[in-house]
Design a protein around this motif. Structure first.
Motif, PDB file in Angstrom:
ATOM      1  N   PHE A   1      -8.006   5.824   7.030  1.00  0.00           N
ATOM      2  CA  PHE A   1      -6.570   5.837   6.740  1.00  0.00           C
ATOM      3  C   PHE A   1      -6.298   6.629   5.460  1.00  0.00           C
ATOM      4  O   PHE A   1      -5.322   7.371   5.385  1.00  0.00           O
ATOM      5  CB  PHE A   1      -6.030   4.410   6.611  1.00  0.00           C
ATOM      6  N   ILE A   2      -7.171   6.489   4.479  1.00  0.00           N
ATOM      7  CA  ILE A   2      -7.019   7.234   3.222  1.00  0.00           C
ATOM      8  C   ILE A   2      -7.235   8.727   3.489  1.00  0.00           C
ATOM      9  O   ILE A   2      -6.423   9.561   3.075  1.00  0.00           O
ATOM     10  CB  ILE A   2      -8.005   6.713   2.159  1.00  0.00           C
ATOM     11  N   ASP A   3      -8.315   9.056   4.192  1.00  0.00           N
ATOM     12  CA  ASP A   3      -8.645  10.458   4.458  1.00  0.00           C
ATOM     13  C   ASP A   3      -7.549  11.174   5.245  1.00  0.00           C
ATOM     14  O   ASP A   3      -7.272  12.350   5.007  1.00  0.00           O
ATOM     15  CB  ASP A   3      -9.966  10.561   5.227  1.00  0.00           C
ATOM     16  N   LYS A   4      -6.909  10.466   6.170  1.00  0.00           N
ATOM     17  CA  LYS A   4      -5.852  11.065   6.996  1.00  0.00           C
ATOM     18  C   LYS A   4      -4.459  10.859   6.403  1.00  0.00           C
ATOM     19  O   LYS A   4      -3.470  11.249   7.010  1.00  0.00           O
ATOM     20  CB  LYS A   4      -5.899  10.484   8.424  1.00  0.00           C
ATOM     21  N   GLN A   5      -4.407  10.279   5.211  1.00  0.00           N
ATOM     22  CA  GLN A   5      -3.133  10.005   4.531  1.00  0.00           C
ATOM     23  C   GLN A   5      -2.158   9.299   5.474  1.00  0.00           C
ATOM     24  O   GLN A   5      -0.996   9.686   5.621  1.00  0.00           O
ATOM     25  CB  GLN A   5      -2.543  11.291   3.974  1.00  0.00           C
ATOM     26  N   ALA A   6      -2.661   8.214   6.090  1.00  0.00           N
ATOM     27  CA  ALA A   6      -1.899   7.500   7.107  1.00  0.00           C
ATOM     28  C   ALA A   6      -0.855   6.551   6.536  1.00  0.00           C
ATOM     29  O   ALA A   6      -0.061   6.008   7.289  1.00  0.00           O
ATOM     30  CB  ALA A   6      -2.856   6.733   8.026  1.00  0.00           C
ATOM     31  N   ALA A   7      -0.854   6.346   5.246  1.00  0.00           N
ATOM     32  CA  ALA A   7       0.125   5.435   4.641  1.00  0.00           C
ATOM     33  C   ALA A   7       1.196   6.227   3.907  1.00  0.00           C
ATOM     34  O   ALA A   7       0.878   7.108   3.114  1.00  0.00           O
ATOM     35  CB  ALA A   7      -0.566   4.491   3.674  1.00  0.00           C
ATOM     36  N   GLN A   8       2.432   5.899   4.178  1.00  0.00           N
ATOM     37  CA  GLN A   8       3.537   6.483   3.414  1.00  0.00           C
ATOM     38  C   GLN A   8       3.935   5.448   2.373  1.00  0.00           C
ATOM     39  O   GLN A   8       3.430   5.452   1.271  1.00  0.00           O
ATOM     40  CB  GLN A   8       4.694   6.848   4.347  1.00  0.00           C
ATOM     41  N   CYS A   9       4.778   4.519   2.746  1.00  0.00           N
ATOM     42  CA  CYS A   9       5.144   3.463   1.786  1.00  0.00           C
ATOM     43  C   CYS A   9       4.065   2.390   1.731  1.00  0.00           C
ATOM     44  O   CYS A   9       3.935   1.691   0.739  1.00  0.00           O
ATOM     45  CB  CYS A   9       6.495   2.838   2.142  1.00  0.00           C
ATOM     46  N   GLY A  10       3.289   2.238   2.818  1.00  0.00           N
ATOM     47  CA  GLY A  10       2.187   1.289   2.850  1.00  0.00           C
ATOM     48  C   GLY A  10       2.547  -0.093   3.346  1.00  0.00           C
ATOM     49  O   GLY A  10       1.668  -0.923   3.543  1.00  0.00           O
ATOM     50  N   TYR A  11       3.807  -0.361   3.589  1.00  0.00           N
ATOM     51  CA  TYR A  11       4.226  -1.712   3.957  1.00  0.00           C
ATOM     52  C   TYR A  11       3.600  -2.191   5.267  1.00  0.00           C
ATOM     53  O   TYR A  11       3.160  -3.322   5.378  1.00  0.00           O
ATOM     54  CB  TYR A  11       5.760  -1.791   4.040  1.00  0.00           C
ATOM     55  N   CYS A  12       3.505  -1.334   6.247  1.00  0.00           N
ATOM     56  CA  CYS A  12       2.986  -1.715   7.563  1.00  0.00           C
ATOM     57  C   CYS A  12       1.469  -1.617   7.659  1.00  0.00           C
ATOM     58  O   CYS A  12       0.878  -2.080   8.631  1.00  0.00           O
ATOM     59  CB  CYS A  12       3.599  -0.825   8.647  1.00  0.00           C
ATOM     60  N   ILE A  13       0.840  -1.003   6.683  1.00  0.00           N
ATOM     61  CA  ILE A  13      -0.552  -0.593   6.826  1.00  0.00           C
ATOM     62  C   ILE A  13      -1.525  -1.745   7.019  1.00  0.00           C
ATOM     63  O   ILE A  13      -2.458  -1.647   7.815  1.00  0.00           O
ATOM     64  CB  ILE A  13      -0.980   0.322   5.655  1.00  0.00           C
ATOM     65  N   ALA A  14      -1.344  -2.859   6.344  1.00  0.00           N
ATOM     66  CA  ALA A  14      -2.258  -3.994   6.537  1.00  0.00           C
ATOM     67  C   ALA A  14      -2.240  -4.443   7.992  1.00  0.00           C
ATOM     68  O   ALA A  14      -3.296  -4.671   8.595  1.00  0.00           O
ATOM     69  CB  ALA A  14      -1.886  -5.143   5.609  1.00  0.00           C
ATOM     70  N   GLY A  15      -1.062  -4.548   8.563  1.00  0.00           N
ATOM     71  CA  GLY A  15      -0.956  -4.933   9.969  1.00  0.00           C
ATOM     72  C   GLY A  15      -1.541  -3.885  10.894  1.00  0.00           C
ATOM     73  O   GLY A  15      -2.201  -4.207  11.881  1.00  0.00           O
ATOM     74  N   MET A  16      -1.298  -2.619  10.583  1.00  0.00           N
ATOM     75  CA  MET A  16      -1.863  -1.531  11.385  1.00  0.00           C
ATOM     76  C   MET A  16      -3.391  -1.580  11.344  1.00  0.00           C
ATOM     77  O   MET A  16      -4.058  -1.437  12.372  1.00  0.00           O
ATOM     78  CB  MET A  16      -1.399  -0.167  10.853  1.00  0.00           C
ATOM     79  N   LEU A  17      -3.932  -1.769  10.152  1.00  0.00           N
ATOM     80  CA  LEU A  17      -5.385  -1.833  10.001  1.00  0.00           C
ATOM     81  C   LEU A  17      -5.980  -2.977  10.808  1.00  0.00           C
ATOM     82  O   LEU A  17      -7.002  -2.816  11.482  1.00  0.00           O
ATOM     83  CB  LEU A  17      -5.762  -1.986   8.524  1.00  0.00           C
ATOM     84  N   MET A  18      -5.343  -4.135  10.758  1.00  0.00           N
ATOM     85  CA  MET A  18      -5.897  -5.285  11.465  1.00  0.00           C
ATOM     86  C   MET A  18      -5.802  -5.120  12.978  1.00  0.00           C
ATOM     87  O   MET A  18      -6.732  -5.468  13.704  1.00  0.00           O
ATOM     88  CB  MET A  18      -5.228  -6.576  10.997  1.00  0.00           C
ATOM     89  N   ARG A  19      -4.698  -4.574  13.471  1.00  0.00           N
ATOM     90  CA  ARG A  19      -4.596  -4.329  14.914  1.00  0.00           C
ATOM     91  C   ARG A  19      -5.647  -3.305  15.332  1.00  0.00           C
ATOM     92  O   ARG A  19      -6.328  -3.477  16.345  1.00  0.00           O
ATOM     93  CB  ARG A  19      -3.198  -3.848  15.303  1.00  0.00           C
ATOM     94  N   ALA A  20      -5.810  -2.232  14.556  1.00  0.00           N
ATOM     95  CA  ALA A  20      -6.815  -1.208  14.866  1.00  0.00           C
ATOM     96  C   ALA A  20      -8.224  -1.781  14.778  1.00  0.00           C
ATOM     97  O   ALA A  20      -9.074  -1.491  15.636  1.00  0.00           O
ATOM     98  CB  ALA A  20      -6.664  -0.025  13.908  1.00  0.00           C
ATOM     99  N   GLN A  21      -8.491  -2.597  13.782  1.00  0.00           N
ATOM    100  CA  GLN A  21      -9.812  -3.208  13.627  1.00  0.00           C
ATOM    101  C   GLN A  21     -10.169  -4.048  14.851  1.00  0.00           C
ATOM    102  O   GLN A  21     -11.291  -3.991  15.351  1.00  0.00           O
ATOM    103  CB  GLN A  21      -9.855  -4.071  12.361  1.00  0.00           C
ATOM    104  N   SER A  22      -9.198  -4.804  15.345  1.00  0.00           N
ATOM    105  CA  SER A  22      -9.468  -5.640  16.524  1.00  0.00           C
ATOM    106  C   SER A  22      -9.834  -4.778  17.729  1.00  0.00           C
ATOM    107  O   SER A  22     -10.703  -5.138  18.521  1.00  0.00           O
ATOM    108  CB  SER A  22      -8.281  -6.560  16.828  1.00  0.00           C
ATOM    109  N   LEU A  23      -9.170  -3.638  17.877  1.00  0.00           N
ATOM    110  CA  LEU A  23      -9.495  -2.723  18.968  1.00  0.00           C
ATOM    111  C   LEU A  23     -10.901  -2.176  18.806  1.00  0.00           C
ATOM    112  O   LEU A  23     -11.701  -2.201  19.749  1.00  0.00           O
ATOM    113  CB  LEU A  23      -8.489  -1.568  19.018  1.00  0.00           C
TER     114      LEU A  23
END
Length: 157
Positions: free
Chosen positions: A91-113
């Motif tokens: 996520f850091i390498d691809k600069q996937a976070a803008q404001c970062g508010y959703c990122i924890a949830g995005m990370l956890m959903r992606a991790q489960s996959l």
């Protein structure tokens, strides 16, 4: 009030709380883990997503009373600012976070996959991530980050 023991990130937390209290409130207000965010409170945005027994759930809708004996994982389990986990690094390498508010949830959903399917294709990633929203519009970078981890997992096999 009821006594509930929550296993969060491998540690037991004995809490006295209402059994219908949303897991999100217990995590943030009683355990002090602030990664999962309150977004909509309706399970429509995914900012509060955590993993319960290897499945992504909306912590804003999940009552604590049903979690006795189950394993809860939050974004704090993936790594630290000093030593980010593989998915966090992508996520850091691809600069996937803008404001970062959703990122924890995005990370956890992606991790489960990635735990169930280490090498998902882009279509599978898109379908799995559909339950989480990014208001800043970094969905494409988020997909790229997850795809990066998928490719790395495929080359490690």
């Amino acid at each position: 009030m009821t006594h509930v023991t929550l296993n969060v990130n491998g540690a037991d937390h004995a809490l006295d709380l209402e059994p219908d209290m949303p897991l999100l409130y217990a995590l943030r207000n009683h355990i002090g883990l602030n990664g999962a965010k309150y977004g909509c409170g309706l399970g429509q945005c995914g900012a509060c997503t955590v993993i319960v027994d290897d499945r992504p759930v909306f912590a804003c809708l999940t009552p604590c009373g049903g979690l006795e004996g189950r394993k809860v994982r939050t974004v704090e389990s993936l790594g630290t600012a000093e030593q980010p986990g593989d998915l966090q690094r992508a996520f850091i390498d691809k600069q996937a976070a803008q404001c970062g508010y959703c990122i924890a949830g995005m990370l956890m959903r992606a991790q489960s996959l990635l735990e169930r399917n280490p090498t998902p294709d882009e279509s599978t990633i898109r379908e799995h991530m559909a339950g989480n929203l990014c208001r800043c519009g970094t969905h494409l970078r988020i997909i790229e980050a997850i795809s990066l981890v998928s490719r790395r997992n495929g080359s490690a096999a």
